[in-house]
Design an enzyme around this catalytic site. Structure first.
Site, PDB file in Angstrom:
ATOM      1  N   GLU A   1      -5.801   7.788  -6.861  1.00 24.47           N
ATOM      2  CA  GLU A   1      -5.135   6.708  -7.877  1.00 24.47           C
ATOM      3  C   GLU A   1      -5.746   6.542  -9.173  1.00 24.47           C
ATOM      4  OE1 GLU A   1      -4.680   3.404  -4.217  1.00 24.47           O
ATOM      5  OE2 GLU A   1      -6.044   3.109  -5.531  1.00 24.47           O
TER       6      GLU A   1
ATOM      7  N   LEU B   1      -8.458   7.471  -1.216  1.00 23.53           N
ATOM      8  CA  LEU B   1      -7.423   7.389  -2.165  1.00 23.53           C
ATOM      9  C   LEU B   1      -7.587   6.859  -3.599  1.00 23.53           C
ATOM     10  CD1 LEU B   1      -4.514   5.922   0.511  1.00 23.53           C
ATOM     11  CD2 LEU B   1      -4.869   8.206  -0.279  1.00 23.53           C
ATOM     12  N   VAL B   2      -8.700   5.959  -3.351  1.00 24.03           N
ATOM     13  CA  VAL B   2      -9.179   5.500  -4.671  1.00 24.03           C
ATOM     14  C   VAL B   2      -9.363   6.646  -5.854  1.00 24.03           C
ATOM     15  CG1 VAL B   2     -11.060   4.421  -6.001  1.00 24.03           C
ATOM     16  CG2 VAL B   2     -10.121   3.602  -3.904  1.00 24.03           C
TER      17      VAL B   2
ATOM     18  N   ARG C   1     -14.258  -6.127   7.780  1.00 22.37           N
ATOM     19  CA  ARG C   1     -15.064  -6.209   9.064  1.00 22.37           C
ATOM     20  C   ARG C   1     -16.200  -7.170   9.012  1.00 22.37           C
ATOM     21  NH1 ARG C   1     -13.787   0.259   9.611  1.00 22.37           N
ATOM     22  NH2 ARG C   1     -11.538   0.125   8.999  1.00 22.37           N
TER      23      ARG C   1
ATOM     24  N   GLY D   1       0.745  -1.112  -0.033  1.00 25.55           N
ATOM     25  CA  GLY D   1       0.009  -0.173   0.061  1.00 25.55           C
ATOM     26  C   GLY D   1       0.874   1.077   0.011  1.00 25.55           C
TER      27      GLY D   1
ATOM     28  N   HIS E   1      -5.924   8.881  10.177  1.00 20.44           N
ATOM     29  CA  HIS E   1      -6.405   8.612   8.945  1.00 20.44           C
ATOM     30  C   HIS E   1      -7.987   8.867   8.473  1.00 20.44           C
ATOM     31  CE1 HIS E   1      -2.377   7.001   7.296  1.00 20.44           C
ATOM     32  NE2 HIS E   1      -2.288   6.879   8.527  1.00 20.44           N
TER      33      HIS E   1
ATOM     34  N   LYS F   1     -19.000   4.165   2.955  1.00 17.98           N
ATOM     35  CA  LYS F   1     -18.729   4.614   1.529  1.00 17.98           C
ATOM     36  C   LYS F   1     -20.051   4.826   0.495  1.00 17.98           C
ATOM     37  CE  LYS F   1     -14.097   3.558   2.229  1.00 17.98           C
ATOM     38  NZ  LYS F   1     -13.167   4.478   2.329  1.00 17.98           N
TER      39      LYS F   1
ATOM     40  N   TYR G   1     -10.614  -4.166  19.052  1.00 21.40           N
ATOM     41  CA  TYR G   1     -10.696  -3.787  17.491  1.00 21.40           C
ATOM     42  C   TYR G   1     -11.955  -3.649  16.870  1.00 21.40           C
ATOM     43  CZ  TYR G   1      -9.623  -3.718  12.647  1.00 21.40           C
ATOM     44  OH  TYR G   1      -9.533  -3.340  11.276  1.00 21.40           O
TER      45      TYR G   1
ATOM     46  N   ASP H   1     -15.367  10.291   4.297  1.00 21.54           N
ATOM     47  CA  ASP H   1     -14.388   9.788   4.250  1.00 21.54           C
ATOM     48  C   ASP H   1     -13.062  10.571   4.456  1.00 21.54           C
ATOM     49  OD1 ASP H   1     -12.474   7.566   3.358  1.00 21.54           O
ATOM     50  OD2 ASP H   1     -13.265   7.370   1.325  1.00 21.54           O
TER      51      ASP H   1
HETATM   52  P1  ADQ Z   1      -9.794   3.476   3.322  1.00 21.46           P
HETATM   53  O1  ADQ Z   1     -11.239   3.608   3.773  1.00 21.46           O
HETATM   54  O2  ADQ Z   1      -9.371   1.743   3.259  1.00 21.46           O
HETATM   55  O3  ADQ Z   1      -8.536   4.289   4.106  1.00 21.46           O
HETATM   56  P2  ADQ Z   1      -9.355   4.674   0.858  1.00 21.46           P
HETATM   57  O4  ADQ Z   1      -8.539   5.853   1.126  1.00 21.46           O
HETATM   58  O5  ADQ Z   1     -10.074   4.702  -0.689  1.00 21.46           O
HETATM   59  O6  ADQ Z   1     -10.058   4.066   1.926  1.00 21.46           O
HETATM   60  O7  ADQ Z   1      -7.925   3.380   0.495  1.00 21.46           O
HETATM   61  C1  ADQ Z   1      -8.483   2.104  -0.322  1.00 21.46           C
HETATM   62  C2  ADQ Z   1      -7.341   1.543  -0.662  1.00 21.46           C
HETATM   63  O8  ADQ Z   1      -7.391   0.372  -0.966  1.00 21.46           O
HETATM   64  C3  ADQ Z   1      -6.659   2.166  -2.032  1.00 21.46           C
HETATM   65  O9  ADQ Z   1      -5.359   1.820  -2.339  1.00 21.46           O
HETATM   66  C4  ADQ Z   1      -7.475   1.194  -3.116  1.00 21.46           C
HETATM   67  O10 ADQ Z   1      -6.947   1.054  -4.260  1.00 21.46           O
HETATM   68  C5  ADQ Z   1      -7.508  -0.085  -2.283  1.00 21.46           C
HETATM   69  N1  ADQ Z   1      -8.629  -0.945  -2.529  1.00 21.46           N
HETATM   70  C6  ADQ Z   1      -9.941  -0.810  -2.531  1.00 21.46           C
HETATM   71  N2  ADQ Z   1     -10.635  -1.610  -2.749  1.00 21.46           N
HETATM   72  C7  ADQ Z   1     -10.017  -2.729  -3.205  1.00 21.46           C
HETATM   73  C8  ADQ Z   1     -10.195  -3.869  -3.971  1.00 21.46           C
HETATM   74  N3  ADQ Z   1     -11.599  -4.394  -4.196  1.00 21.46           N
HETATM   75  N4  ADQ Z   1      -9.300  -4.582  -4.107  1.00 21.46           N
HETATM   76  C9  ADQ Z   1      -8.087  -3.916  -4.139  1.00 21.46           C
HETATM   77  N5  ADQ Z   1      -7.557  -2.936  -3.390  1.00 21.46           N
HETATM   78  C10 ADQ Z   1      -8.711  -2.336  -3.179  1.00 21.46           C
HETATM   79  C11 ADQ Z   1      -8.545   5.069   5.202  1.00 21.46           C
HETATM   80  C12 ADQ Z   1      -9.397   6.288   5.278  1.00 21.46           C
HETATM   81  C13 ADQ Z   1      -9.602   7.106   4.132  1.00 21.46           C
HETATM   82  C14 ADQ Z   1      -7.890   7.576   3.969  1.00 21.46           C
HETATM   83  C15 ADQ Z   1      -7.032   6.360   3.769  1.00 21.46           C
HETATM   84  C16 ADQ Z   1      -5.349   6.787   3.953  1.00 21.46           C
HETATM   85  O11 ADQ Z   1     -10.831   5.594   5.689  1.00 21.46           O
HETATM   86  O12 ADQ Z   1     -10.107   8.136   4.233  1.00 21.46           O
HETATM   87  O13 ADQ Z   1      -7.880   7.929   2.504  1.00 21.46           O
HETATM   88  O14 ADQ Z   1      -7.116   5.425   5.038  1.00 21.46           O
HETATM   89  O15 ADQ Z   1      -5.242   7.856   4.964  1.00 21.46           O
END
Ligand code: ADQ
Length: 720
Positions: free
Chosen positions: A379, A375-376, A310, A28, A162, A277, A84, A371
């Site tokens: 990306e 990061l999606v 979860r 990641g 985060h 989400k 947790y 959120d």
């Molecule tokens: P998340 O809630 O997990 O993170 P996000 O920031 O979108 O949300 O990150 C998700 C990551 O998981 C991305 O890198 C994405 O590519 C990957 N991912 C999602 N679905 C996937 C799938 N089906 N298969 C493979 N990869 C997948 C938490 C906070 C966010 C914050 C991040 C970082 O909730 O708000 O942006 O931490 O601080």
């Protein structure tokens, strides 16, 4: 130097397959960001809770060849669940994402949460050396900084959240004891980072409401330490996603997807299956689009990928059922035997598949209800080297603050989602290019490496012991006395209450005695001295007590000055005064033994004599109310020691000194004070190379510290 990164999870997975142990390193953004901080000078360590047994770790650890020295923390399985699934994900997660009705608070959750954090602190305290930086991540570890602070008082600790930090109105929902511990324990860190300024602001308000600590330029003073708050928007490895476009495997995946859905526009979304989400509203928005845009029938496809998350928590499992039922309904209602409007995958994607989907879709629909960042979205934008595609993004994400060229929408508004989908699918290529280019510029300049580097640089700049003035010992006294004796002109600046006179339960009781009058008179008799008494008191009080002594008197924090005659040096009108007085009087009626003090340009509500708990609670209400009421007025609301004071911004001891004195005329300047308001004058005097002394405990920028009023008097007697 070690950089000790601490998060709930380690950057690896260790799995047993029959007799074999397999370690996989995670890839990641956070892992690569922290990895990039390592070099010859920085050793990288990672602490996290193990999701494998100690026996497996001992057998498998030497298979790990990554950049970190790993420190798994082993925690009893039952306790881990309470920490947790319980407190972290059934209390903090929903609450911080504005889902208060999803919160399931239980005392045993909170107890386990604290215990796990304390355990981690105990297990790693030996790891932390004087030069090391400790970087704690996220809501599972909020109390850790304060446990570590107790065990390693001089540790340099940073904390990054985060997820969103919500408004105080949400935090106050927690039981009082729980919220107080949580919020105050963050102050064990030296640097507190959040994704956006909104979250910083929410934290600053919360800490004022809960602990009565007011920030100055997002710096807080707590237990003699200075704590910095800052916004550090996390990002992605831009180049990895951008260059990934040309990766041969990604190219072939893209071709496969495009062939599979030839003749159709592709909408794509990917996230963890989490109620934050907004997947349900997203689906309803898409259904609304299909309903109102029949021309898109069989010409569009929505690929929705949800990664399991979860799922042992009821709210998550429940959500999965609702989502899957809804997908079935939409496909049944709008689809036919040749076309399903939604293609759904419940499972993970590897990098190639993810990139294949990012780079083949026509629009990415990202709609969290809340959120921290998301990061999606970043990306997706980074991956579009072809500069095609449209980002539809919820305005409730941290990312929306930066990605303003996305089509932003309210994630709860199905109609808006539907309209934006229609707009996105028809957007011409030039417009797509323009928007993507602006957003790519933003992300490439602020990638995840810059994020981690910024955070670490800020941590490095933390000055240990900042705010801890040096105790004014015998040798300091001698050197100050020498400087004073050899000077030709000396400016002596003295605060009154708490400096020359002990604090009393009521301001009227703090009348100066004979001893102080004699002392001040003697100081003034020396020709080379210019003696200034500067106070928040009314001019009438200062005049009646010190009128006959040839001092410069400054009253009401710098509003009135008397050299020969009293003069008003701040002439700003105070149209707010009457209303503020009415508000304060109402609070006095509701809070026994509190009272209002009126001065010419300011008002104070004192609660020193009130019941401590209700006085404090009322003072929070008052500050809250006044902050709204006085929002566009030029006043300061001072959250003082058992007093709330409203005064014009210009009524500031530092500003008054700057106005009244040319410091270059003096070759010695000594300034003594005890209160928050005296810090403004210390700043000015320090800047002009004078000597500053703080009386009593608490944070101060003064160079020296005197224990109490009697020490001030004895020192001043030495000057005479
Ligand atoms: P998340 O809630 O997990 O993170 P996000 O920031 O979108 O949300 O990150 C998700 C990551 O998981 C991305 O890198 C994405 O590519 C990957 N991912 C999602 N679905 C996937 C799938 N089906 N298969 C493979 N990869 C997948 C938490 C906070 C966010 C914050 C991040 C970082 O909730 O708000 O942006 O931490 O601080």
């Amino acid at each position: 130097m070690k950089i000790i990164n601490i998060s709930n999870r380690l950057p690896i997975t260790l799995q047993r397959k029959e007799d074999e142990l397999i370690i996989r390193t995670s890839s990641g953004g956070l892992v690569s960001a922290v990895e990039s901080l390592g070099d010859k000078k920085n050793e990288l360590h990672w602490v996290g809770v193990a999701d494998f047994s100690r026996v497996d770790w001992l057998k498998g650890e030497n298979q790990y060849k990554g950049d970190f020295t790993l420190h798994p923390i082993f925690i009893d399985e039952e306790k881990y669940k309470l920490y947790y699934n319980g407190f972290s994900n059934s209390v903090l997660w929903p609450l911080f994402h504005y889902f208060p009705s999803f919160v399931e608070y239980k005392k045993e959750y909170f107890d386990a949460y604290l215990e796990v954090n304390e355990d981690i602190a105990e297990q790693i305290k030996f790891l932390i050396g004087p030069a090391d930086l400790v970087w704690i991540h996220d809501y599972q570890l909020i109390p850790l900084a304060s446990y570590l602070r107790k065990l390693v008082p001089n540790a340099k600790i940073g904390f990054f959240l985060h997820i969103p930090f919500p408004s105080y109105e949400l935090i106050r929902i927690l039981p009082k004891n729980c919220r107080d511990i949580l919020v105050k324990s963050l102050l064990g860190a030296d640097l507190l980072g959040f994704h956006t300024f909104d979250y910083v602001q929410h934290f600053a308000t919360t800490i004022q409401m809960i602990a009565g600590i007011q920030h100055k330029n997002f710096h807080l003073q707590y237990n003699g330490r200075l704590i910095k708050l800052g916004s550090f928007p996390i990002s992605v490895d831009f180049n990895k996603f951008h260059q990934g476009f040309d990766n041969s495997e990604v190219m072939s995946e893209r071709t496969k997807i495009k062939n599979l859905y030839e003749g159709k526009k592709i909408i794509f979304s990917v996230d963890r299956l989490d109620y934050t989400k907004g997947i349900i509203y997203r689906l309803k928005g898409y259904a609304n689009f299909l309903e109102n845009n029949s021309e898109w029938k069989e010409k569009v496809i929505f690929i929705l990928v949800a990664v399991p998350s979860r799922d042992s928590i009821f709210k998550y499992a429940e959500r999965k059922e609702i989502i899957e039922k809804l997908i079935g309904e939409i496909n049944g209602k709008y689809g036919n035997y040749k076309w399903s409007p939604i293609v759904y995958q419940y499972g993970s994607l590897d990098f190639i598949q993810l990139m294949g989907l990012y780079t083949s879709c026509d629009a990415a629909l990202i709609s969290p209800i809340r959120d921290g960042m998301n990061l999606v979205a970043k990306e997706y934008v980074a991956s579009r080297k072809d500069k095609h595609g449209v980002l539809l993004l919820s305005d409730m994400t941290g990312a929306a603050k930066e990605l303003t060229e996305a089509l932003l929408f309210n994630p709860l508004d199905e109609n808006e989602i539907s309209l934006h989908l229609a707009e996105a699918l028809q957007m011409d290529e030039k417009e797509q290019e323009r928007r993507i280019e602006i957003m790519q510029n933003q992300i490439s300049k602020n990638d995840v490496f810059k994020w981690s580097d910024n955070f670490i640089q800020q941590m490095k700049s933390i000055k240990l012991n900042s705010g801890i003035s040096k105790h004014f010992d015998y040798s300091d006294r001698l050197s100050v006395l020498e400087k004073y004796q050899s000077s030709k002109r000396c400016l002596i600046i003295l605060d009154y209450d708490g400096t020359l006179m002990e604090l009393k339960s009521h301001p009227d009781l703090a009348t100066p005695g004979e001893e102080i009058n004699i002392l001040l008179t003697k100081l003034c008799q020396k020709n080379k001295n210019e003696v200034v008494l500067i106070s928040g008191r009314k001019k009438e009080a200062l005049e009646s007590w010190f009128g006959k002594i040839p001092l410069t008197l400054i009253a009401e924090h710098g509003i009135f000055v008397r050299k020969e005659e009293w003069e008003n040096i701040i002439t700003e009108s105070t149209p707010w005064k009457k209303d503020v007085q009415n508000i304060m009087e109402r609070f006095s009626e509701n809070c026994a033994s509190s009272f209002v003090e009126e001065k010419s340009s300011s008002l104070s509500w004192h609660y020193r004599n009130a019941d401590a708990e209700s006085g404090f609670a009322q003072s929070r209400e008052l500050i809250n109310l006044l902050s709204d009421y006085l929002i566009s007025t030029n006043v300061n609301i001072l959250d003082g020691n058992k007093v709330v004071e409203v005064k014009p911004v210009q009524a500031n001891k530092g500003e008054a000194l700057k106005k009244m004195f040319d410091f270059s005329q003096y070759d010695c300047c000594i300034c003594i004070g005890d209160d928050k308001t005296d810090e403004d004058m210390f700043e000015v005097v320090n800047h002009n190379k004078g000597i500053t002394l703080k009386v009593g405990k608490g944070y101060s920028i003064a160079q020296y510290r005197l224990d109490g009023v009697s020490h001030v008097i004895s020192f001043l007697n030495q000057l005479t």
